[in-house]
Design an enzyme around this catalytic site. Structure first.
Site, PDB file in Angstrom:
ATOM      1  N   THR A  35       0.819  -1.216   0.000  1.00 52.59           N
ATOM      2  CA  THR A  35       0.000   0.000   0.000  1.00 52.59           C
ATOM      3  C   THR A  35       0.852   1.266   0.000  1.00 52.59           C
ATOM      4  O   THR A  35       1.966   1.272   0.542  1.00 52.59           O
ATOM      5  CB  THR A  35      -0.917   0.022   1.247  1.00 52.59           C
ATOM      6  OG1 THR A  35      -1.506   1.323   1.370  1.00 52.59           O
ATOM      7  CG2 THR A  35      -0.144  -0.258   2.525  1.00 52.59           C
ATOM      8  N   TYR A  59      -1.544   0.503  10.157  1.00 51.97           N
ATOM      9  CA  TYR A  59      -1.846  -0.225   8.921  1.00 51.97           C
ATOM     10  C   TYR A  59      -0.640  -0.171   7.978  1.00 51.97           C
ATOM     11  O   TYR A  59      -0.116  -1.207   7.533  1.00 51.97           O
ATOM     12  CB  TYR A  59      -3.096   0.366   8.255  1.00 51.97           C
ATOM     13  CG  TYR A  59      -3.276  -0.088   6.832  1.00 51.97           C
ATOM     14  CD1 TYR A  59      -3.374  -1.446   6.528  1.00 51.97           C
ATOM     15  CD2 TYR A  59      -3.328   0.832   5.779  1.00 51.97           C
ATOM     16  CE1 TYR A  59      -3.513  -1.870   5.216  1.00 51.97           C
ATOM     17  CE2 TYR A  59      -3.475   0.419   4.475  1.00 51.97           C
ATOM     18  CZ  TYR A  59      -3.567  -0.932   4.190  1.00 51.97           C
ATOM     19  OH  TYR A  59      -3.695  -1.354   2.898  1.00 51.97           O
ATOM     20  N   PHE A  86      -2.429   2.406  -4.627  1.00 56.69           N
ATOM     21  CA  PHE A  86      -2.962   3.656  -4.137  1.00 56.69           C
ATOM     22  C   PHE A  86      -4.454   3.374  -3.893  1.00 56.69           C
ATOM     23  O   PHE A  86      -4.765   2.339  -3.309  1.00 56.69           O
ATOM     24  CB  PHE A  86      -2.557   4.808  -5.069  1.00 56.69           C
ATOM     25  CG  PHE A  86      -1.108   5.196  -4.803  1.00 56.69           C
ATOM     26  CD1 PHE A  86      -0.081   4.260  -4.905  1.00 56.69           C
ATOM     27  CD2 PHE A  86      -0.774   6.451  -4.351  1.00 56.69           C
ATOM     28  CE1 PHE A  86       1.240   4.571  -4.575  1.00 56.69           C
ATOM     29  CE2 PHE A  86       0.539   6.783  -4.022  1.00 56.69           C
ATOM     30  CZ  PHE A  86       1.545   5.840  -4.134  1.00 56.69           C
ATOM     31  N   ASN A  87      -5.408   4.197  -4.292  1.00 56.84           N
ATOM     32  CA  ASN A  87      -6.791   3.914  -3.860  1.00 56.84           C
ATOM     33  C   ASN A  87      -7.562   3.074  -4.866  1.00 56.84           C
ATOM     34  O   ASN A  87      -7.971   3.577  -5.916  1.00 56.84           O
ATOM     35  CB  ASN A  87      -7.516   5.231  -3.581  1.00 56.84           C
ATOM     36  CG  ASN A  87      -7.020   5.868  -2.296  1.00 56.84           C
ATOM     37  OD1 ASN A  87      -5.855   6.165  -2.162  1.00 56.84           O
ATOM     38  ND2 ASN A  87      -7.908   6.025  -1.330  1.00 56.84           N
ATOM     39  N   HIS A 109     -14.794   3.543   3.246  1.00 52.05           N
ATOM     40  CA  HIS A 109     -14.177   4.140   2.052  1.00 52.05           C
ATOM     41  C   HIS A 109     -15.076   5.201   1.436  1.00 52.05           C
ATOM     42  O   HIS A 109     -16.302   5.133   1.513  1.00 52.05           O
ATOM     43  CB  HIS A 109     -13.833   3.053   1.035  1.00 52.05           C
ATOM     44  CG  HIS A 109     -12.734   2.157   1.500  1.00 52.05           C
ATOM     45  ND1 HIS A 109     -12.966   0.889   1.978  1.00 52.05           N
ATOM     46  CD2 HIS A 109     -11.406   2.377   1.620  1.00 52.05           C
ATOM     47  CE1 HIS A 109     -11.815   0.360   2.354  1.00 52.05           C
ATOM     48  NE2 HIS A 109     -10.853   1.238   2.145  1.00 52.05           N
ATOM     49  N   GLY A 154      -4.591  10.091  10.906  1.00 49.87           N
ATOM     50  CA  GLY A 154      -3.825   9.148  10.084  1.00 49.87           C
ATOM     51  C   GLY A 154      -3.883   9.429   8.592  1.00 49.87           C
ATOM     52  O   GLY A 154      -3.282   8.693   7.803  1.00 49.87           O
TER      53      GLY A 154
HETATM   54  N1  UDP Z   1     -13.128  10.261   3.294  1.00 43.56           N
HETATM   55  C1  UDP Z   1     -14.153  11.181   3.534  1.00 43.56           C
HETATM   56  N2  UDP Z   1     -15.378  10.702   3.863  1.00 43.56           N
HETATM   57  C2  UDP Z   1     -15.647   9.356   3.963  1.00 43.56           C
HETATM   58  C3  UDP Z   1     -14.607   8.444   3.713  1.00 43.56           C
HETATM   59  C4  UDP Z   1     -13.355   8.938   3.389  1.00 43.56           C
HETATM   60  O1  UDP Z   1     -13.938  12.389   3.452  1.00 43.56           O
HETATM   61  O2  UDP Z   1     -16.794   8.989   4.284  1.00 43.56           O
HETATM   62  C5  UDP Z   1     -11.807  10.763   2.893  1.00 43.56           C
HETATM   63  C6  UDP Z   1     -10.665  10.239   3.748  1.00 43.56           C
HETATM   64  O3  UDP Z   1     -10.475  11.055   4.874  1.00 43.56           O
HETATM   65  C7  UDP Z   1      -9.513  10.266   2.749  1.00 43.56           C
HETATM   66  C8  UDP Z   1     -10.169  10.004   1.393  1.00 43.56           C
HETATM   67  O4  UDP Z   1     -11.558  10.294   1.590  1.00 43.56           O
HETATM   68  O5  UDP Z   1      -8.947  11.556   2.719  1.00 43.56           O
HETATM   69  C9  UDP Z   1     -10.043   8.569   0.928  1.00 43.56           C
HETATM   70  O6  UDP Z   1     -10.389   7.745   2.020  1.00 43.56           O
HETATM   71  P1  UDP Z   1     -10.653   6.187   1.874  1.00 43.56           P
HETATM   72  O7  UDP Z   1     -11.053   5.701   3.229  1.00 43.56           O
HETATM   73  O8  UDP Z   1     -11.598   5.933   0.746  1.00 43.56           O
HETATM   74  O9  UDP Z   1      -9.248   5.592   1.432  1.00 43.56           O
HETATM   75  P2  UDP Z   1      -7.772   5.697   2.098  1.00 43.56           P
HETATM   76  O10 UDP Z   1      -7.098   6.838   1.380  1.00 43.56           O
HETATM   77  O11 UDP Z   1      -7.930   5.910   3.565  1.00 43.56           O
HETATM   78  O12 UDP Z   1      -7.161   4.382   1.781  1.00 43.56           O
END
Ligand code: UDP
Length: 323
Positions: free
Chosen positions: A117, A141, A169-170, A187, A278
């Site tokens: 990751t 994590y 990445f995502n 997510h 985080g």
């Molecule tokens: N995020 C958000 N609202 C949500 C879920 C996520 O604003 O309900 C934001 C989160 O803080 C991050 C981005 O969206 O900045 C992507 O988060 P996600 O949990 O999808 O993936 P990550 O980057 O943590 O693996």
């Protein structure tokens, strides 16, 4: 090839399994179904219900599969949860991962493709993030995945187990058949789409004061089918290597909401909330190395295209896999 896939009933695992089966590989899935779903198991694959923490069960399953290679998806993968329950992450991702390497050594399996990751990089000193940047995780994590990456090096040097670590990445989007269904959904994209489906009133935006153009976090969203393609290429590669995998483009939280509105035709209500612990402000991949060395290029470059595939899956499966 015969491939032993841990976590093959999960989101990314299920799509990769589907694509491997489509290419003629044989697959055995090993999954404890804590995060995965029985109905996300491709019916063409063999299935073993098991847990990485049970070393003898794992060795039996791996030797029974007669595997040529392992793909390791099984892990806990939530940044936020890891900040409140680090033990879960070190136990499942690190101890579970070590068992897998031990089992591979015992069974003479000498190839692994690992789901790592971008969270192993923490807050990067620059973006796009290439493989030369220091890995300094800012949550358990990311640390747990980095610890496994480090173990890989030694199992390669000492036991000749070749590895390819893919730092996703995502991951986003869906194939026609398999999509994203987490029991507790944290997510961004699925949560926005739940609002479009009428299952939630609003979506939270975590942090609007980041140093980014619109104040919200920027991420590099990569289509799950492009990820699956990278796994296929990694399987065919002889050399041990670590690759970053993204599209090289950044999309903010607000841009994701706007894209979901375009794709679904629905207005999405948002609620601005404080930052989530985080979360780094910007994570964007440089995938030059995997492009150069394995010839990987993402096909899905537009966020709308990625979200269209996710939306199609959620409309067909409004309650996910239903288990
Ligand atoms: N995020 C958000 N609202 C949500 C879920 C996520 O604003 O309900 C934001 C989160 O803080 C991050 C981005 O969206 O900045 C992507 O988060 P996600 O949990 O999808 O993936 P990550 O980057 O943590 O693996």
């Amino acid at each position: 090839m015969r491939i032993f896939v841990t976590g093959g009933a999960g989101y990314i695992g299920s799509v990769c399994v589907e694509q491997m089966l489509n290419s003629g590989h044989e697959v055995t899935i090993f999954d404890n179904l804590s995060e995965g779903h029985r109905s996300a198991v491709d019916p063409r694959a063999s299935f073993v219900l098991g847990d990485l923490k049970d070393l003898s069960g794992l060795v039996a399953a791996l030797s029974g599969a007669g595997a040529d290679a392992v793909m390791h998806f099984a892990a806990n993968a939530l940044v936020g949860e890891s900040m409140t329950n680090p033990t879960k992450y070190f136990r499942n991702n690190v101890t579970g991962g070590m068992h897998l390497l031990e089992a591979m050594h015992e069974c003479g399996v000498r190839k692994i493709v690992f789901s790592s990751t971008c969270a192993t990089f923490g807050t990067p000193e620059r973006v796009p993030i290439d493989e030369t940047l220091p890995q300094l995780p800012i949550n358990p994590y990311g640390e747990s995945k980095l610890m496994f990456e480090k173990m890989l090096r030694w199992y390669d040097e000492i036991h000749g187990i070749r590895y390819v670590a893919l730092r996703y990445f995502n991951a986003a989007g869906a194939s026609e058949r398999f999509g994203e269904d987490h029991r507790i959904e944290t997510h961004l994209i699925p949560n926005v789409l739940k609002v479009a489906l009428g299952q939630k009133d609003e979506v939270s935006i975590f942090g609007t004061d980041y140093e980014t153009p619109d104040g919200t976090c920027v991420r590099d969203y990569i289509h799950i089918l492009d990820l699956a393609q990278a796994h296929m290429l990694a399987l065919g590669s002889e050399r041990s290597a670590k690759y970053n995998l993204g599209t090289g483009g950044g999309t903010s939280v607000r841009e994701i909401v706007a894209s979901c509105e375009r794709v679904t035709g629905k207005k999405i209500k948002v609620s601005e909330q404080p930052r989530r612990p985080g979360d780094p402000a910007r994570l964007i991949a440089s995938s030059d190395r995997i492009h150069r060395e394995l010839g990987w290029t993402p096909k899905y470059q537009s966020i709308d295209q990625i979200i269209e595939s996710a939306w199609a899956w959620h409309v067909k499966h409004p309650n996910g896999y239903g288990d």
